[in-house]
Scaffold this motif. Structure first.
Motif, PDB file in Angstrom:
ATOM      1  N   PRO A 217      60.204  45.334  45.874  1.00  0.00           N
ATOM      2  CA  PRO A 217      60.816  46.593  45.416  1.00  0.00           C
ATOM      3  C   PRO A 217      59.817  47.553  44.793  1.00  0.00           C
ATOM      4  O   PRO A 217      59.940  48.770  44.970  1.00  0.00           O
ATOM      5  CB  PRO A 217      61.846  46.117  44.388  1.00  0.00           C
ATOM      6  N   GLU A 218      58.815  47.026  44.110  1.00  0.00           N
ATOM      7  CA  GLU A 218      57.892  47.882  43.373  1.00  0.00           C
ATOM      8  C   GLU A 218      56.611  48.211  44.120  1.00  0.00           C
ATOM      9  O   GLU A 218      55.856  49.109  43.724  1.00  0.00           O
ATOM     10  CB  GLU A 218      57.530  47.239  42.031  1.00  0.00           C
ATOM     11  N   ALA A 219      56.309  47.515  45.226  1.00  0.00           N
ATOM     12  CA  ALA A 219      55.034  47.735  45.905  1.00  0.00           C
ATOM     13  C   ALA A 219      55.064  47.143  47.308  1.00  0.00           C
ATOM     14  O   ALA A 219      55.841  46.236  47.609  1.00  0.00           O
ATOM     15  CB  ALA A 219      53.881  47.118  45.113  1.00  0.00           C
ATOM     16  N   ILE A 220      54.176  47.664  48.172  1.00  0.00           N
ATOM     17  CA  ILE A 220      53.947  47.136  49.517  1.00  0.00           C
ATOM     18  C   ILE A 220      52.441  46.952  49.671  1.00  0.00           C
ATOM     19  O   ILE A 220      51.668  47.878  49.389  1.00  0.00           O
ATOM     20  CB  ILE A 220      54.483  48.083  50.603  1.00  0.00           C
ATOM     21  N   ALA A 221      52.018  45.753  50.101  1.00  0.00           N
ATOM     22  CA  ALA A 221      50.590  45.448  50.234  1.00  0.00           C
ATOM     23  C   ALA A 221      50.309  44.900  51.624  1.00  0.00           C
ATOM     24  O   ALA A 221      51.146  44.223  52.227  1.00  0.00           O
ATOM     25  CB  ALA A 221      50.161  44.437  49.176  1.00  0.00           C
ATOM     26  N   TRP A 222      49.089  45.174  52.127  1.00  0.00           N
ATOM     27  CA  TRP A 222      48.672  44.753  53.464  1.00  0.00           C
ATOM     28  C   TRP A 222      47.522  43.753  53.370  1.00  0.00           C
ATOM     29  O   TRP A 222      46.641  43.886  52.496  1.00  0.00           O
ATOM     30  CB  TRP A 222      48.221  45.950  54.288  1.00  0.00           C
ATOM     31  N   PHE A 223      47.505  42.792  54.313  1.00  0.00           N
ATOM     32  CA  PHE A 223      46.523  41.714  54.303  1.00  0.00           C
ATOM     33  C   PHE A 223      46.000  41.460  55.718  1.00  0.00           C
ATOM     34  O   PHE A 223      46.729  41.617  56.696  1.00  0.00           O
ATOM     35  CB  PHE A 223      47.151  40.408  53.797  1.00  0.00           C
ATOM     36  N   VAL A 224      44.744  41.034  55.800  1.00  0.00           N
ATOM     37  CA  VAL A 224      44.180  40.453  57.020  1.00  0.00           C
ATOM     38  C   VAL A 224      43.589  39.108  56.644  1.00  0.00           C
ATOM     39  O   VAL A 224      42.748  39.020  55.740  1.00  0.00           O
ATOM     40  CB  VAL A 224      43.095  41.346  57.647  1.00  0.00           C
ATOM     41  N   ASP A 225      44.052  38.060  57.302  1.00  0.00           N
ATOM     42  CA  ASP A 225      43.576  36.697  57.038  1.00  0.00           C
ATOM     43  C   ASP A 225      43.646  36.350  55.548  1.00  0.00           C
ATOM     44  O   ASP A 225      42.752  35.713  54.982  1.00  0.00           O
ATOM     45  CB  ASP A 225      42.149  36.525  57.546  1.00  0.00           C
ATOM     46  N   GLY A 226      44.724  36.793  54.903  1.00  0.00           N
ATOM     47  CA  GLY A 226      44.955  36.458  53.505  1.00  0.00           C
ATOM     48  C   GLY A 226      44.270  37.353  52.505  1.00  0.00           C
ATOM     49  O   GLY A 226      44.480  37.203  51.291  1.00  0.00           O
ATOM     50  N   ARG A 227      43.462  38.306  52.958  1.00  0.00           N
ATOM     51  CA  ARG A 227      42.767  39.213  52.041  1.00  0.00           C
ATOM     52  C   ARG A 227      43.489  40.552  51.981  1.00  0.00           C
ATOM     53  O   ARG A 227      43.681  41.211  52.996  1.00  0.00           O
ATOM     54  CB  ARG A 227      41.326  39.437  52.487  1.00  0.00           C
ATOM     55  N   GLU A 228      43.894  40.957  50.775  1.00  0.00           N
ATOM     56  CA  GLU A 228      44.564  42.244  50.601  1.00  0.00           C
ATOM     57  C   GLU A 228      43.563  43.382  50.781  1.00  0.00           C
ATOM     58  O   GLU A 228      42.473  43.360  50.217  1.00  0.00           O
ATOM     59  CB  GLU A 228      45.197  42.326  49.218  1.00  0.00           C
ATOM     60  N   TYR A 229      43.943  44.398  51.567  1.00  0.00           N
ATOM     61  CA  TYR A 229      43.053  45.537  51.759  1.00  0.00           C
ATOM     62  C   TYR A 229      43.692  46.880  51.412  1.00  0.00           C
ATOM     63  O   TYR A 229      42.996  47.912  51.344  1.00  0.00           O
ATOM     64  CB  TYR A 229      42.505  45.567  53.184  1.00  0.00           C
ATOM     65  N   ALA A 230      44.993  46.910  51.164  1.00  0.00           N
ATOM     66  CA  ALA A 230      45.648  48.163  50.782  1.00  0.00           C
ATOM     67  C   ALA A 230      46.935  47.844  50.044  1.00  0.00           C
ATOM     68  O   ALA A 230      47.566  46.806  50.279  1.00  0.00           O
ATOM     69  CB  ALA A 230      45.935  49.027  52.009  1.00  0.00           C
ATOM     70  N   ARG A 231      47.319  48.758  49.146  1.00  0.00           N
ATOM     71  CA  ARG A 231      48.553  48.583  48.369  1.00  0.00           C
ATOM     72  C   ARG A 231      49.089  49.956  47.989  1.00  0.00           C
ATOM     73  O   ARG A 231      48.325  50.861  47.626  1.00  0.00           O
ATOM     74  CB  ARG A 231      48.277  47.753  47.119  1.00  0.00           C
ATOM     75  N   VAL A 232      50.396  50.116  48.092  1.00  0.00           N
ATOM     76  CA  VAL A 232      51.066  51.316  47.602  1.00  0.00           C
ATOM     77  C   VAL A 232      52.196  50.882  46.680  1.00  0.00           C
ATOM     78  O   VAL A 232      52.726  49.768  46.809  1.00  0.00           O
ATOM     79  CB  VAL A 232      51.617  52.186  48.751  1.00  0.00           C
ATOM     80  N   THR A 233      52.554  51.735  45.745  1.00  0.00           N
ATOM     81  CA  THR A 233      53.622  51.436  44.796  1.00  0.00           C
ATOM     82  C   THR A 233      54.705  52.503  44.886  1.00  0.00           C
ATOM     83  O   THR A 233      54.550  53.514  45.587  1.00  0.00           O
ATOM     84  CB  THR A 233      53.082  51.366  43.362  1.00  0.00           C
ATOM     85  N   GLN A 234      55.800  52.281  44.154  1.00  0.00           N
ATOM     86  CA  GLN A 234      56.923  53.209  44.210  1.00  0.00           C
ATOM     87  C   GLN A 234      56.501  54.648  43.932  1.00  0.00           C
ATOM     88  O   GLN A 234      57.021  55.581  44.546  1.00  0.00           O
ATOM     89  CB  GLN A 234      58.004  52.782  43.218  1.00  0.00           C
ATOM     90  N   LYS A 235      55.574  54.836  43.028  1.00  0.00           N
ATOM     91  CA  LYS A 235      55.160  56.209  42.702  1.00  0.00           C
ATOM     92  C   LYS A 235      54.492  56.886  43.897  1.00  0.00           C
ATOM     93  O   LYS A 235      54.491  58.120  44.004  1.00  0.00           O
ATOM     94  CB  LYS A 235      54.227  56.223  41.501  1.00  0.00           C
ATOM     95  N   ASP A 236      53.927  56.090  44.810  1.00  0.00           N
ATOM     96  CA  ASP A 236      53.284  56.667  45.984  1.00  0.00           C
ATOM     97  C   ASP A 236      54.283  57.216  46.982  1.00  0.00           C
ATOM     98  O   ASP A 236      53.953  58.139  47.745  1.00  0.00           O
ATOM     99  CB  ASP A 236      52.399  55.616  46.672  1.00  0.00           C
ATOM    100  N   TRP A 237      55.506  56.642  47.035  1.00  0.00           N
ATOM    101  CA  TRP A 237      56.493  57.131  47.999  1.00  0.00           C
ATOM    102  C   TRP A 237      57.628  57.902  47.327  1.00  0.00           C
ATOM    103  O   TRP A 237      58.628  58.234  47.952  1.00  0.00           O
ATOM    104  CB  TRP A 237      57.027  56.007  48.883  1.00  0.00           C
ATOM    105  N   LYS A 238      57.461  58.233  46.045  1.00  0.00           N
ATOM    106  CA  LYS A 238      58.485  58.995  45.337  1.00  0.00           C
ATOM    107  C   LYS A 238      58.547  60.413  45.881  1.00  0.00           C
ATOM    108  O   LYS A 238      57.523  61.064  46.111  1.00  0.00           O
ATOM    109  CB  LYS A 238      58.176  59.038  43.842  1.00  0.00           C
ATOM    110  N   ARG A 239      59.751  60.925  46.075  1.00  0.00           N
ATOM    111  CA  ARG A 239      59.922  62.276  46.595  1.00  0.00           C
ATOM    112  C   ARG A 239      59.502  63.318  45.566  1.00  0.00           C
ATOM    113  O   ARG A 239      59.579  63.104  44.360  1.00  0.00           O
ATOM    114  CB  ARG A 239      61.378  62.507  46.998  1.00  0.00           C
ATOM    115  N   ASP A 240      59.059  64.472  46.045  1.00  0.00           N
ATOM    116  CA  ASP A 240      58.612  65.542  45.168  1.00  0.00           C
ATOM    117  C   ASP A 240      59.759  66.271  44.492  1.00  0.00           C
ATOM    118  O   ASP A 240      59.602  66.790  43.380  1.00  0.00           O
ATOM    119  CB  ASP A 240      57.779  66.562  45.963  1.00  0.00           C
ATOM    120  N   ASP A 241      60.913  66.368  45.160  1.00  0.00           N
ATOM    121  CA  ASP A 241      62.016  67.135  44.599  1.00  0.00           C
ATOM    122  C   ASP A 241      62.650  66.387  43.431  1.00  0.00           C
ATOM    123  O   ASP A 241      62.599  65.164  43.331  1.00  0.00           O
ATOM    124  CB  ASP A 241      63.065  67.438  45.677  1.00  0.00           C
ATOM    125  N   ALA A 242      63.271  67.101  42.548  1.00  0.00           N
ATOM    126  CA  ALA A 242      63.832  66.526  41.318  1.00  0.00           C
ATOM    127  C   ALA A 242      64.953  65.543  41.622  1.00  0.00           C
ATOM    128  O   ALA A 242      65.083  64.513  40.961  1.00  0.00           O
ATOM    129  CB  ALA A 242      64.330  67.632  40.402  1.00  0.00           C
TER     130      ALA A 242
END
Length: 295
Positions: free
Chosen positions: A219-244
């Protein structure tokens, strides 16, 4: 002797299926999988696509379920793009009675929509991806229901994408394209303005070209891995909409799986050597297994 049989069975289970045991480590429990051990696609898990929609990206292939584009053999799923005239719906989203189109290429795409979808989890696949200018393999997820509206309002999760592997690349080590991309797509406002977030990494060396590509979606984050090594992560604030009046996040609904091999399209044709190179065909993405675990 009878008392030793349960122990023997347990030892054999650990020996023959270590990945199933690992899938339950760290609080994760495997809830769905396809090991592609048979001689045909499992229709209870997947539906092959049959259309010329181009993915909304001006891709050049049409999808069908012919043996030369979708096959299961020797423990592997094979999705192959070939040069072959293929006819199908030009816009599959408009329904089965829309206009038809003929494409110069045929390829394979399979989906779990209507058969399996998940809300959060670890989704992983062991795969070997092909190269060549215009070749675009992908393992990704789309919402089972467009709860928040059409794309991109309800989101998209791309677990694995490569484009033009091996083609010239000034920004790449060795001067050749060698990256894997993990991305989410979403709307930045109520009007549906497209935004994306994620990352990329160099695909590591491998004796046989296979790697395990994975995403951990919480719920709070999405992370990507190759062969068990994390290489990228985004959190809720990264996909939060701009409008109020942002409302709920798009990544809180069930998503289904999609595996496909595209040829051409706006992204690959605008990058590296530009356009498409037919000498890369036939090209095949091989998938050893796909597994889904949840906490």
């Amino acid at each position: 002797m009878p008392a030793t049989r349960p122990l023997l069975a347990f030892v054999l289970a650990l020996t023959l299926a270590p990945t199933a045991v690992l899938a339950q480590s760290d609080g994760w429990r495997q809830v769905w999988a396809d090991e592609f051990d048979g001689d045909k696609l499992d229709a209870s898990r997947w539906t092959p696509a049959a259309d010329c929609g181009g993915g909304g990206n001006d891709e050049r292939q049409c999808y069908d379920a012919s043996p030369d584009t979708v096959s299961v053999k020797d423990g592997l799923l094979r999705l192959t793009v070939v040069k072959r005239k293929t006819r199908g719906l030009a816009n599959p989203w408009a329904g089965p009675t829309g206009p038809m189109k003929t494409g110069d290429y045929a390829s394979g795409k399979i989906v779990t929509q209507g058969k399996a979808s998940w809300r959060y989890g670890r989704i992983e696949a062991r795969a070997r991806v092909p190269g060549g200018q215009g070749v675009w393999p992908a393992i990704w997820m789309m919402p089972e229901l467009s709860t928040y509206g059409g794309w991109p309002k309800s989101g998209e999760i791309d677990i694995l994408e490569t484009v033009n592997l091996g083609a010239p690349c000034e920004a790449c080590d060795g001067g050749r394209e060698n990256r894997v991309f993990g991305t989410i797509h979403f709307a930045s406002d109520a009007a549906g303005a497209h935004r994306q977030a994620g990352g990329s990494t160099v695909i590591p060396a491998s004796p046989d070209g296979f790697h395990v590509y994975a995403v951990e979606w919480k719920p709070e984050a999405i992370a990507w891995f190759v062969d068990g090594r994390e290489y990228a992560r985004v959190t809720q604030k990264d996909w939060k909409r701009d409008d109020a009046e942002a409302g709920p996040a798009p990544f809180d609904q069930p998503f289904h799986l999609i595996l496909n091999l595209a040829f051409g399209g706006r992204w690959p044709e605008s990058a590296n050597a530009k356009g498409v190179d037919e000498s890369a065909l036939p090209a095949t993405m091989e998938v050893d297994w796909v597994r889904v675990s949840q906490r």
